[in-house]
Design a protein around this motif. Structure first.
Motif, short mmCIF file in Angstrom:
data_model
loop_
_atom_site.label_atom_id
_atom_site.label_comp_id
_atom_site.label_asym_id
_atom_site.label_seq_id
_atom_site.Cartn_x
_atom_site.Cartn_y
_atom_site.Cartn_z
N ILE A 58 -6.98 -3.26 -15.66
CA ILE A 58 -5.90 -2.59 -14.94
C ILE A 58 -6.55 -1.78 -13.81
O ILE A 58 -7.27 -0.82 -14.05
CB ILE A 58 -5.09 -1.69 -15.88
N LEU A 59 -6.29 -2.23 -12.60
CA LEU A 59 -6.89 -1.60 -11.43
C LEU A 59 -6.05 -0.41 -10.97
O LEU A 59 -4.84 -0.38 -11.14
CB LEU A 59 -7.00 -2.62 -10.29
N ALA A 60 -6.73 0.55 -10.37
CA ALA A 60 -6.02 1.70 -9.81
C ALA A 60 -5.17 1.23 -8.63
O ALA A 60 -5.53 0.28 -7.94
CB ALA A 60 -7.03 2.75 -9.35
N PRO A 61 -4.03 1.86 -8.41
CA PRO A 61 -3.21 1.47 -7.26
C PRO A 61 -4.01 1.55 -5.96
O PRO A 61 -4.77 2.49 -5.74
CB PRO A 61 -2.08 2.50 -7.27
N ASP A 62 -3.85 0.52 -5.15
CA ASP A 62 -4.55 0.46 -3.87
C ASP A 62 -3.68 -0.31 -2.89
O ASP A 62 -3.59 -1.54 -2.97
CB ASP A 62 -5.91 -0.22 -4.03
N PRO A 63 -3.02 0.38 -1.97
CA PRO A 63 -2.11 -0.32 -1.04
C PRO A 63 -2.84 -1.28 -0.11
O PRO A 63 -2.20 -2.13 0.51
CB PRO A 63 -1.46 0.82 -0.27
N TYR A 64 -4.16 -1.18 0.00
CA TYR A 64 -4.91 -2.07 0.88
C TYR A 64 -5.44 -3.31 0.18
O TYR A 64 -5.90 -4.24 0.82
CB TYR A 64 -6.09 -1.30 1.52
N ARG A 65 -5.37 -3.34 -1.16
CA ARG A 65 -5.82 -4.50 -1.92
C ARG A 65 -4.79 -5.61 -1.77
O ARG A 65 -3.59 -5.40 -1.91
CB ARG A 65 -5.99 -4.12 -3.40
N VAL A 66 -5.26 -6.80 -1.50
CA VAL A 66 -4.38 -7.96 -1.40
C VAL A 66 -4.40 -8.66 -2.76
O VAL A 66 -5.44 -9.08 -3.23
CB VAL A 66 -4.85 -8.93 -0.29
#
Length: 158
Positions: free
Chosen positions: A104-112
């Motif tokens: 479960i990755l941390a929220p990242d608006p730049y991750r596609v």
């Protein structure tokens, strides 16, 4: 006449287990899994008289889609999807053969990409996963009805 047997048949609905399961083996089955979820929820309304909000209908289908997609993408072999009505919610459970637990990755608006579990966790009342003797099991619960006070289905308001 066995009265205990009659009483057993007349138990309140939510004391009886309402569930459905299916095995999915190909990526084309993801649409079938969503259809199974839709049919199950429609049955909860039409046959069992349980309230299912329009929002919950969409959320359960999205959760099913994300979890079955991940199982098909990251685990070899088939996956098992189970939907169960329980305490005003639908529990979506997916078993697959891979022992690797989801990251479960941390929220990242730049991750596609790779936002599926982030979305599932945000939509669900509960989310859990654990290893099995073979593979792993992931379970998420979505509330069936919007709160009469206006809170949307999903997380319970504190």
């Amino acid at each position: 006449m066995d009265l205990a047997g009659q009483n057993e048949c007349q138990r309140p609905l939510m004391e009886r287990l309402i569930s459905v399961s299916a095995v999915f083996e190909g990526s084309e089955d993801i649409a079938s899994a969503r259809g199974m979820a839709r049919d199950f929820l429609e049955s909860l309304q039409a046959v069992h008289g349980l309230p299912v909000s329009k929002r919950a209908m969409g959320m359960v289908q999205l959760v099913v889609s994300e979890l079955v997609t991940n199982a098909r993408k990251y685990a070899p072999g088939p996956c098992l999807l189970t939907l169960e009505a329980n305490e005003g919610a639908v529990e979506v459970t997916v078993w697959d053969s891979s022992p690797a637990l989801p990251l479960i990755l941390a929220p990242d608006p730049y991750r596609v990409g790779q936002h599926g579990l982030e979305i599932v966790i945000a939509l669900c009342r509960s989310f859990e996963f654990h290893r099995e003797p073979v593979g792993k099991r992931i379970r998420a619960a979505v509330v069936l009805a919007d709160d009469p006070g206006g809170a949307p289905a999903g997380h319970q308001m504190m």
